[in-house]
Design a protein around this motif. Sequence first.
Motif, PDB file in Angstrom:
ATOM      1  N   ARG A  19       0.853  -1.188   0.000  1.00 27.21           N
ATOM      2  CA  ARG A  19       0.000   0.000   0.000  1.00 27.21           C
ATOM      3  C   ARG A  19       0.888   1.236   0.000  1.00 27.21           C
ATOM      4  N   LEU A  20       0.789   2.021  -1.056  1.00 27.95           N
ATOM      5  CA  LEU A  20       1.536   3.265  -1.153  1.00 27.95           C
ATOM      6  C   LEU A  20       0.694   4.420  -0.636  1.00 27.95           C
ATOM      7  N   SER A  21       1.364   5.403  -0.049  1.00 31.59           N
ATOM      8  CA  SER A  21       0.692   6.603   0.432  1.00 31.59           C
ATOM      9  C   SER A  21       1.342   7.824  -0.194  1.00 31.59           C
ATOM     10  N   CYS A  22       0.531   8.861  -0.383  1.00 37.74           N
ATOM     11  CA  CYS A  22       1.022  10.139  -0.879  1.00 37.74           C
ATOM     12  C   CYS A  22       0.454  11.214   0.028  1.00 37.74           C
ATOM     13  N   ALA A  23       1.332  11.888   0.750  1.00 40.74           N
ATOM     14  CA  ALA A  23       0.915  12.971   1.634  1.00 40.74           C
ATOM     15  C   ALA A  23       1.099  14.291   0.907  1.00 40.74           C
ATOM     16  N   GLY A  24       0.053  15.090   0.942  1.00 36.81           N
ATOM     17  CA  GLY A  24       0.105  16.370   0.250  1.00 36.81           C
ATOM     18  C   GLY A  24       0.091  17.538   1.210  1.00 36.81           C
ATOM     19  N   ALA A  50      -5.640   7.314 -11.339  1.00 39.07           N
ATOM     20  CA  ALA A  50      -5.919   8.696 -10.982  1.00 39.07           C
ATOM     21  C   ALA A  50      -7.258   8.794 -10.279  1.00 39.07           C
ATOM     22  N   ILE A  51      -7.405   9.849  -9.487  1.00 35.21           N
ATOM     23  CA  ILE A  51      -8.661  10.099  -8.788  1.00 35.21           C
ATOM     24  C   ILE A  51      -8.975  11.593  -8.854  1.00 35.21           C
ATOM     25  N   SER A  52     -10.218  11.902  -9.194  1.00 35.84           N
ATOM     26  CA  SER A  52     -10.692  13.267  -9.122  1.00 35.84           C
ATOM     27  C   SER A  52     -11.007  13.570  -7.668  1.00 35.84           C
ATOM     28  N   TRP A  53     -10.344  14.608  -7.128  1.00 36.08           N
ATOM     29  CA  TRP A  53     -10.396  14.784  -5.681  1.00 36.08           C
ATOM     30  C   TRP A  53     -11.795  15.076  -5.174  1.00 36.08           C
ATOM     31  N   VAL A  54     -12.561  15.885  -5.892  1.00 32.16           N
ATOM     32  CA  VAL A  54     -13.890  16.255  -5.421  1.00 32.16           C
ATOM     33  C   VAL A  54     -14.925  15.214  -5.855  1.00 32.16           C
ATOM     34  N   ARG A  55     -14.908  14.807  -7.122  1.00 35.93           N
ATOM     35  CA  ARG A  55     -15.901  13.861  -7.622  1.00 35.93           C
ATOM     36  C   ARG A  55     -15.616  12.435  -7.177  1.00 35.93           C
ATOM     37  N   ARG A  56     -14.365  12.165  -6.811  1.00 36.08           N
ATOM     38  CA  ARG A  56     -13.927  10.821  -6.376  1.00 36.08           C
ATOM     39  C   ARG A  56     -14.024   9.786  -7.498  1.00 36.08           C
ATOM     40  N   SER A  57     -14.166  10.207  -8.724  1.00 40.55           N
ATOM     41  CA  SER A  57     -14.130   9.230  -9.818  1.00 40.55           C
ATOM     42  C   SER A  57     -12.688   8.776 -10.020  1.00 40.55           C
ATOM     43  N   THR A  58     -12.529   7.550 -10.500  1.00 39.99           N
ATOM     44  CA  THR A  58     -11.200   6.956 -10.636  1.00 39.99           C
ATOM     45  C   THR A  58     -10.982   6.428 -12.045  1.00 39.99           C
ATOM     46  N   ASP A  59      -9.720   6.262 -12.387  1.00 39.37           N
ATOM     47  CA  ASP A  59      -9.335   5.739 -13.686  1.00 39.37           C
ATOM     48  C   ASP A  59      -8.067   4.924 -13.505  1.00 39.37           C
ATOM     49  N   TYR A  60      -7.934   3.859 -14.289  1.00 37.04           N
ATOM     50  CA  TYR A  60      -6.800   2.947 -14.138  1.00 37.04           C
ATOM     51  C   TYR A  60      -6.203   2.581 -15.493  1.00 37.04           C
ATOM     52  N   ALA A  61      -4.922   2.330 -15.484  1.00 32.74           N
ATOM     53  CA  ALA A  61      -4.295   1.727 -16.654  1.00 32.74           C
ATOM     54  C   ALA A  61      -4.789   0.285 -16.783  1.00 32.74           C
ATOM     55  N   ASP A  62      -4.909  -0.186 -18.019  1.00 34.29           N
ATOM     56  CA  ASP A  62      -5.399  -1.552 -18.232  1.00 34.29           C
ATOM     57  C   ASP A  62      -4.538  -2.581 -17.509  1.00 34.29           C
ATOM     58  N   THR A  69      -6.042  -0.356  -6.450  1.00 32.42           N
ATOM     59  CA  THR A  69      -7.162   0.513  -6.088  1.00 32.42           C
ATOM     60  C   THR A  69      -6.626   1.834  -5.566  1.00 32.42           C
ATOM     61  N   ILE A  70      -7.110   2.922  -6.145  1.00 34.99           N
ATOM     62  CA  ILE A  70      -6.715   4.253  -5.702  1.00 34.99           C
ATOM     63  C   ILE A  70      -7.820   4.823  -4.833  1.00 34.99           C
ATOM     64  N   THR A  71      -7.435   5.370  -3.686  1.00 37.83           N
ATOM     65  CA  THR A  71      -8.380   5.988  -2.766  1.00 37.83           C
ATOM     66  C   THR A  71      -7.750   7.246  -2.191  1.00 37.83           C
ATOM     67  N   ALA A  75      -6.578  14.225   3.364  1.00 34.80           N
ATOM     68  CA  ALA A  75      -5.280  14.850   3.066  1.00 34.80           C
ATOM     69  C   ALA A  75      -4.336  13.958   2.288  1.00 34.80           C
ATOM     70  N   ASN A  76      -4.616  12.681   2.195  1.00 28.58           N
ATOM     71  CA  ASN A  76      -3.681  11.743   1.600  1.00 28.58           C
ATOM     72  C   ASN A  76      -4.331  10.917   0.494  1.00 28.58           C
ATOM     73  N   MET A  77      -3.490  10.419  -0.372  1.00 29.70           N
ATOM     74  CA  MET A  77      -3.923   9.515  -1.420  1.00 29.70           C
ATOM     75  C   MET A  77      -3.206   8.188  -1.242  1.00 29.70           C
ATOM     76  N   TYR A  78      -3.863   7.110  -1.656  1.00 30.59           N
ATOM     77  CA  TYR A  78      -3.304   5.780  -1.451  1.00 30.59           C
ATOM     78  C   TYR A  78      -3.400   4.966  -2.734  1.00 30.59           C
ATOM     79  N   LEU A  79      -2.520   3.993  -2.828  1.00 27.93           N
ATOM     80  CA  LEU A  79      -2.601   3.016  -3.915  1.00 27.93           C
ATOM     81  C   LEU A  79      -2.434   1.638  -3.303  1.00 27.93           C
TER      82      LEU A  79
END
Length: 122
Positions: A19-24, A50-62, A69-71, A75-79
């Motif tokens: 599980r990767l984390s990204c702190a912004g 990718a994740i749209s921060w407000v809409r929370r929609s997600t997209d993935y490479a095939d 799973t991106i969430t 304040a943080n993003m995860y993979l």
Amino acid sequence: QVQLVESGGGLVQAGGSLRLSCAGAGRFQGNYVMAWFRQAPGKEREFVAAISWVRRSTDYADSVKGRFTITRDSANMYLQMMSLKPEDTAEYYCAHKAIDSVSYAAAEYYDWGQGTQVTVSS
């Protein structure tokens, strides 16, 4: 200005999970997109998710659909990466785009973290 810091990389056997984390920190304004990219030695940086921060929609490479799973929280993003394969080995970067439109091109993201290494052994 936006600062991003990734963590959570490491060495794992094929079939394992990480599980990767990204702190912004900094000035995140309006609607924007956060994304994960990766770059293996000798290869170009490629889009992962990718994740749209407000809409929370997600997209993935095939190549990662159904395994990654991106969430995000406030304040943080995860993979979450499952069923890892040796070909997932790469430096993983989080990125910020100050427009609410997902792009698969690294050049369209303005801010980047320093990366975290993921190594999957066979």
